[in-house]
Design a protein around this motif. Structure first.
Motif, PDB file in Angstrom:
ATOM      1  N   SER A  79       0.993  -1.340   0.091  1.00 14.10           N
ATOM      2  CA  SER A  79      -0.167   0.321  -0.494  1.00 14.10           C
ATOM      3  C   SER A  79       1.052   1.334   0.121  1.00 14.10           C
ATOM      4  O   SER A  79       1.948   1.558  -0.430  1.00 14.10           O
ATOM      5  CB  SER A  79      -1.353  -0.039   0.912  1.00 14.10           C
ATOM      6  N   LYS A  80      -0.191   2.352  -0.397  1.00  9.33           N
ATOM      7  CA  LYS A  80       0.875   4.260  -0.443  1.00  9.33           C
ATOM      8  C   LYS A  80       1.611   4.202   0.926  1.00  9.33           C
ATOM      9  O   LYS A  80       1.064   3.841   2.078  1.00  9.33           O
ATOM     10  CB  LYS A  80       0.297   4.715  -0.751  1.00  9.33           C
ATOM     11  N   GLY A  81       3.058   4.388   1.010  1.00 10.87           N
ATOM     12  CA  GLY A  81       4.225   4.772   1.592  1.00 10.87           C
ATOM     13  C   GLY A  81       5.097   2.792   2.499  1.00 10.87           C
ATOM     14  O   GLY A  81       5.722   2.768   3.307  1.00 10.87           O
ATOM     15  N   THR A  95       8.620   6.274   5.675  1.00 10.04           N
ATOM     16  CA  THR A  95       7.138   6.927   5.247  1.00 10.04           C
ATOM     17  C   THR A  95       6.586   7.443   6.028  1.00 10.04           C
ATOM     18  O   THR A  95       6.291   7.496   7.003  1.00 10.04           O
ATOM     19  CB  THR A  95       6.606   6.545   4.166  1.00 10.04           C
ATOM     20  N   GLU A  97       2.997   7.584   6.026  1.00 11.23           N
ATOM     21  CA  GLU A  97       2.606   6.341   6.128  1.00 11.23           C
ATOM     22  C   GLU A  97       2.687   5.337   7.184  1.00 11.23           C
ATOM     23  O   GLU A  97       2.057   4.827   8.280  1.00 11.23           O
ATOM     24  CB  GLU A  97       2.349   5.684   4.603  1.00 11.23           C
TER      25      GLU A  97
END
Length: 194
Positions: A79-81, A95, A97
Motif C-alpha cells: 500500500s501507499k508508503g 514514509t 504512512e
C-alpha cells in the motif's frame, strides 16, 4: 469470543516471522480477511500500512507455497508508503504512512525502534510465529526473560495494545506477562494450545 468473524470481517495483524516459516506462513493464509500491516524476521522488516486483504493474501500464499521470505515479496503490491527494510541497516527512513501506522514521530529511526513500535501498535492480532521472547511482565527485568538477543525489542505487558495474541513461537511471552496481559483483557492462549 469478541464477536468478530475473521473469515468475513477484515482484521489487522502485526507478526513475528515470515511466509517461509511453517507456523507464521500457515497462520497468515488461514483467512483472506487478514490485513498484515507489519512483520519482521531475522532479516527483514515488512511494513504495509493499509493493505488490500485480497491481493496481499494471494502474494502471501505465493510466498508460502514457494517457501520464500519478505525479500521476495512483490513490493508493487504494498500500500501507499509501504516498505520492506533490512534489519542490518543502521537507520531507516520512514514514509509518513509508516510513521502514522506505527505511531512514530521521527522520520528516521533505528530498526529496533521500528520493530518495538510495531509490537506495541493497536491491532486486532499480534501473531508470534518466530522464536524469541518479546513481552515480559512489567516488574520483570530483561534478564528474567532469558533472551538477550531481543532485549532491545521487548515490551512490558502494559505496553501491548493488541486485542488478541496468537502464539506459535516458543516462549514468546514470559509467564508473568501472560497473567498481566490476561488481566488487562487481552485474549491469549499458551503456545501449545494455539
Amino acid at each position: 469470543e469478541l464477536g468478530h468473524d475473521i473469515q468475513t470481517q477484515n482484521f489487522t495483524v502485526v507478526g513475528v516471522g515470515d511466509m517461509a516459516g511453517d507456523v507464521f506462513g500457515n497462520g497468515m493464509v488461514l483467512s483472506k480477511a487478514t490485513q498484515l500491516i507489519g512483520a519482521f524476521n531475522h532479516l527483514h522488516i515488512f511494513c504495509d500500512p493499509t493493505p488490500d486483504p485480497k491481493t496481499t493474501w494471494i502474494e502471501r500464499k505465493r510466498l508460502f507455497d514457494e517457501v520464500k521470505g519478505w525479500g521476495d515479496y512483490n513490493t508493487k503490491l504494498l500500500s501507499k508508503g509501504g516498505r520492506i527494510f533490512l534489519r542490518t541497516d543502521k537507520s531507516l527512513k520512514l514514509t509518513p504512512e509508516i510513521q502514522k501506522a506505527f505511531g512514530l514521530t521521527n522520520s528516521e529511526v533505528a530498526p529496533a525502534d521500528l520493530m518495538k513500535a510495531m509490537l506495541s501498535v493497536p491491532c486486532d492480532l499480534l501473531y508470534f510465529g518466530g522464536i524469541g521472547t518479546y513481552i515480559k511482565g512489567s516488574q520483570q527485568t530483561h534478564a528474567d526473560a532469558g533472551d538477550r538477543a531481543n532485549d532491545a525489542l521487548r515490551l512490558d505487558a502494559h505496553e501491548v495494545h493488541a486485542r488478541v495474541i496468537g502464539e506459535g513461537a516458543n516462549l514468546g511471552i514470559t509467564r508473568k506477562a501472560r497473567v498481566e496481559l490476561s488481566q488487562a483483557g487481552i485474549k491469549l492462549n499458551a503456545d501449545f494450545i494455539d
